[in-house]
Design a protein around this motif. Sequence first.
Motif, mmCIF file in Angstrom:
data_model
loop_
_atom_site.group_PDB
_atom_site.id
_atom_site.type_symbol
_atom_site.label_atom_id
_atom_site.label_comp_id
_atom_site.label_asym_id
_atom_site.label_seq_id
_atom_site.Cartn_x
_atom_site.Cartn_y
_atom_site.Cartn_z
ATOM 1 N N PHE A 60 0.835 -1.194 0.000
ATOM 2 C CA PHE A 60 0.000 0.000 0.000
ATOM 3 C C PHE A 60 0.875 1.252 0.000
ATOM 4 O O PHE A 60 0.620 2.203 -0.748
ATOM 5 C CB PHE A 60 -0.923 0.003 1.226
ATOM 6 N N ASP A 61 1.925 1.243 0.846
ATOM 7 C CA ASP A 61 2.773 2.430 0.998
ATOM 8 C C ASP A 61 3.491 2.801 -0.296
ATOM 9 O O ASP A 61 3.711 3.986 -0.580
ATOM 10 C CB ASP A 61 3.811 2.201 2.102
ATOM 11 N N ARG A 62 3.897 1.804 -1.085
ATOM 12 C CA ARG A 62 4.668 2.116 -2.284
ATOM 13 C C ARG A 62 3.789 2.355 -3.508
ATOM 14 O O ARG A 62 4.289 2.539 -4.615
ATOM 15 C CB ARG A 62 5.695 1.020 -2.569
ATOM 16 N N THR A 63 2.473 2.388 -3.274
ATOM 17 C CA THR A 63 1.534 2.735 -4.339
ATOM 18 C C THR A 63 1.358 4.253 -4.361
ATOM 19 O O THR A 63 1.041 4.873 -3.348
ATOM 20 C CB THR A 63 0.168 2.060 -4.104
ATOM 21 N N VAL A 64 1.579 4.853 -5.516
ATOM 22 C CA VAL A 64 1.477 6.304 -5.644
ATOM 23 C C VAL A 64 0.014 6.738 -5.542
ATOM 24 O O VAL A 64 -0.879 6.123 -6.123
ATOM 25 C CB VAL A 64 2.076 6.774 -6.991
ATOM 26 N N ALA A 65 -0.213 7.795 -4.798
ATOM 27 C CA ALA A 65 -1.567 8.301 -4.581
ATOM 28 C C ALA A 65 -2.145 8.935 -5.838
ATOM 29 O O ALA A 65 -1.412 9.475 -6.667
ATOM 30 C CB ALA A 65 -1.553 9.324 -3.445
ATOM 31 N N VAL A 66 -3.451 8.855 -5.959
ATOM 32 C CA VAL A 66 -4.185 9.572 -7.006
ATOM 33 C C VAL A 66 -4.728 10.847 -6.373
ATOM 34 O O VAL A 66 -5.562 10.788 -5.464
ATOM 35 C CB VAL A 66 -5.336 8.721 -7.571
ATOM 36 N N HIS A 67 -4.281 11.989 -6.835
ATOM 37 C CA HIS A 67 -4.598 13.251 -6.169
ATOM 38 C C HIS A 67 -5.286 14.214 -7.137
ATOM 39 O O HIS A 67 -4.936 14.253 -8.317
ATOM 40 C CB HIS A 67 -3.296 13.889 -5.665
ATOM 41 N N PRO A 68 -6.267 14.987 -6.656
ATOM 42 C CA PRO A 68 -6.847 14.970 -5.315
ATOM 43 C C PRO A 68 -8.087 14.064 -5.255
ATOM 44 O O PRO A 68 -9.061 14.287 -5.973
ATOM 45 C CB PRO A 68 -7.232 16.427 -5.090
ATOM 46 N N THR A 69 -8.028 13.039 -4.429
ATOM 47 C CA THR A 69 -9.153 12.141 -4.195
ATOM 48 C C THR A 69 -9.234 11.845 -2.707
ATOM 49 O O THR A 69 -8.263 12.023 -1.973
ATOM 50 C CB THR A 69 -8.990 10.798 -4.945
ATOM 51 N N MET A 70 -10.398 11.373 -2.284
ATOM 52 C CA MET A 70 -10.507 10.859 -0.912
ATOM 53 C C MET A 70 -9.691 9.593 -0.765
ATOM 54 O O MET A 70 -9.015 9.372 0.248
ATOM 55 C CB MET A 70 -11.968 10.538 -0.580
ATOM 56 N N SER A 71 -9.772 8.731 -1.779
ATOM 57 C CA SER A 71 -9.212 7.390 -1.664
ATOM 58 C C SER A 71 -7.699 7.367 -1.561
ATOM 59 O O SER A 71 -7.119 6.356 -1.149
ATOM 60 C CB SER A 71 -9.655 6.535 -2.860
ATOM 61 N N GLU A 72 -7.025 8.483 -1.890
ATOM 62 C CA GLU A 72 -5.569 8.483 -1.777
ATOM 63 C C GLU A 72 -5.124 8.266 -0.329
ATOM 64 O O GLU A 72 -4.013 7.819 -0.065
ATOM 65 C CB GLU A 72 -4.980 9.780 -2.311
ATOM 66 N N GLU A 73 -6.021 8.568 0.610
ATOM 67 C CA GLU A 73 -5.664 8.412 2.028
ATOM 68 C C GLU A 73 -5.296 6.976 2.363
ATOM 69 O O GLU A 73 -4.501 6.722 3.267
ATOM 70 C CB GLU A 73 -6.825 8.871 2.911
ATOM 71 N N ILE A 74 -5.845 6.029 1.593
ATOM 72 C CA ILE A 74 -5.609 4.620 1.898
ATOM 73 C C ILE A 74 -4.154 4.221 1.684
ATOM 74 O O ILE A 74 -3.671 3.230 2.233
ATOM 75 C CB ILE A 74 -6.569 3.728 1.075
ATOM 76 N N VAL A 75 -3.408 5.012 0.877
ATOM 77 C CA VAL A 75 -1.992 4.714 0.665
ATOM 78 C C VAL A 75 -1.087 5.771 1.324
ATOM 79 O O VAL A 75 0.130 5.726 1.159
ATOM 80 C CB VAL A 75 -1.662 4.592 -0.832
ATOM 81 N N LEU A 76 -1.696 6.707 2.045
ATOM 82 C CA LEU A 76 -0.899 7.778 2.663
ATOM 83 C C LEU A 76 -0.785 7.656 4.184
ATOM 84 O O LEU A 76 -0.076 8.429 4.805
ATOM 85 C CB LEU A 76 -1.506 9.147 2.310
ATOM 86 N N MET A 77 -1.511 6.713 4.778
ATOM 87 C CA MET A 77 -1.437 6.546 6.235
ATOM 88 C C MET A 77 -0.146 5.820 6.603
ATOM 89 O O MET A 77 0.010 4.633 6.328
ATOM 90 C CB MET A 77 -2.661 5.757 6.731
ATOM 91 N N LYS A 78 0.797 6.514 7.204
ATOM 92 C CA LYS A 78 2.144 5.957 7.464
ATOM 93 C C LYS A 78 2.369 5.549 8.907
ATOM 94 O O LYS A 78 3.215 4.691 9.183
ATOM 95 C CB LYS A 78 3.210 6.995 7.067
ATOM 96 N N THR A 79 1.663 6.173 9.836
ATOM 97 C CA THR A 79 1.910 5.908 11.251
ATOM 98 C C THR A 79 0.700 5.279 11.893
ATOM 99 O O THR A 79 -0.425 5.802 11.768
ATOM 100 C CB THR A 79 2.251 7.218 11.985
ATOM 101 N N PRO A 80 0.861 4.147 12.600
ATOM 102 C CA PRO A 80 -0.287 3.506 13.254
ATOM 103 C C PRO A 80 -0.913 4.432 14.288
ATOM 104 O O PRO A 80 -0.211 5.156 15.003
ATOM 105 C CB PRO A 80 0.318 2.263 13.912
ATOM 106 N N THR A 81 -2.237 4.407 14.354
ATOM 107 C CA THR A 81 -2.934 5.147 15.409
ATOM 108 C C THR A 81 -3.051 4.308 16.675
ATOM 109 O O THR A 81 -3.171 4.858 17.763
ATOM 110 C CB THR A 81 -4.334 5.550 14.942
ATOM 111 N N ARG A 82 -2.994 2.983 16.514
ATOM 112 C CA ARG A 82 -3.033 2.066 17.662
ATOM 113 C C ARG A 82 -2.209 0.833 17.316
ATOM 114 O O ARG A 82 -2.195 0.386 16.165
ATOM 115 C CB ARG A 82 -4.472 1.632 17.969
ATOM 116 N N THR A 83 -1.543 0.285 18.290
ATOM 117 C CA THR A 83 -0.756 -0.945 18.090
ATOM 118 C C THR A 83 -1.040 -1.921 19.223
ATOM 119 O O THR A 83 -1.551 -1.537 20.286
ATOM 120 C CB THR A 83 0.746 -0.647 18.053
ATOM 121 N N GLY A 84 -0.673 -3.178 18.965
ATOM 122 C CA GLY A 84 -0.803 -4.182 20.023
ATOM 123 C C GLY A 84 -1.954 -5.127 19.805
ATOM 124 O O GLY A 84 -2.775 -4.940 18.950
#
Length: 457
Positions: A433-457
Amino acid sequence: MAFDYDLFVIGGGSGGVRAGRVAAETGAKVGLAEEFRMGGTCVIRGCVPKKLMVFASGYGPAAAEARAYGWDYDGGTFNWDRFKPMLDAELERLEGIYRKNLGGAGADIFDARAVVKDPHTIELSTGESFTAKHILVATGGRPFVPDTTPGAAELGITSNEVFNLETFPERILIVGGGYIACEFACIFNGLGADVAQWYRGAQILRGFDDEVRGFLAEHIAERGVDLHVGLEVERMEKRDENGRDRIWVKGTDGREEVFDQVLFATGRTANTDGLGLEDAGVTLGRWGEVVVDEYSQTSVPSVYAVGDVTNRINLTPVAIREGAAFVDTVFKGIPTKPDHENVASAVFTQPEYGTVGMSEEEARAKEPVDVYCAAFRPMQKSFIGVNERVLFKLIVSQATQKVLGCHIVADGAGEMIQLAAVAVKMGATKEDFDRTVAVHPTMSEEIVLMKTPTRTG
């Protein structure tokens, strides 16, 4: 022994028709009986008419947003008397296609109720009786109204009847918290009705991701649905108001309200009553569903079952896959198990919810996970000051970095989740997901732009 048919299918819904048509194309002699209308729940009283109503319900809010974008025109009101004949005509057209495709493949179609007399015999309501080497039960499911609520059975309607309403309800109560209840609450709200939704549980959409459930409940209420959880119908009565029949409803919290219609979306049950299955030796489950193995075979070797009547994953595309797998196994000599893993689905609320794979709760119960989540106002809404957010969420295995679940709440989420489902089904990792280039400007680009976990464990 010579049989009248190689295969006799009971039920003309998506799963039964697919199995019957594909089997007939192999050269098998096929018969199919349907007691109501070809197309089953999906085409006649489910997915198709519901989605057309979803489309219709979106134009009212869209008109208001268009004015905010600078368009000058007066708003309108929804006209049920114009919409309903178009809906009826479309369903009739689709039913004709189902009938044509099945008959064109060489299958015999019987407009009659069928019951199983023994492992190889079918009896029709017309009085005809046939033998078959294989019997496929594909009778689907039906909604039910709680019979413990006074007045509910007499005055309430279900998703079966809602498409046949003669008049559009100005005020409607939706009882239930599952996806069908939530969809119809949003539909009628979008069409301009005054909508209340009561659900006895603590939160709507039980079985889905908890974070999404809360997010959607908030948005449904903000859009204008009078949503209440922890509330049930205590009793209902028909009352006359100025010569007009209305329905008085008392809630378990003591509230009293009056509605034009009360729609119960409180669950579905398998259509097995009176089919003769148990007498023929077929094992049924606790809720009346047909118990089958991985190849859709019942406890009687000559009898199979697919679709909602088996209560596995009750979705039309799944029933179709099960029907095709049955034909591969029985008529093509290719043992095939229908694949029930990572099946994507969509809830057509406003906004929509698309999901594939595990919820956060399911994943955490199995292994440590990283959760990536982003909620934000999309460009289209923020520009005109609409306070509506979208949500993108990935659940990722810490051990393998595979994406275990994907959840999207946004306009068009049903369309987006289909594409995300391909990646999840293939076993894509977070790195993919991370190495997929975003399509901008779209909502769906967020799916490949989230880099830091909001929760772990």
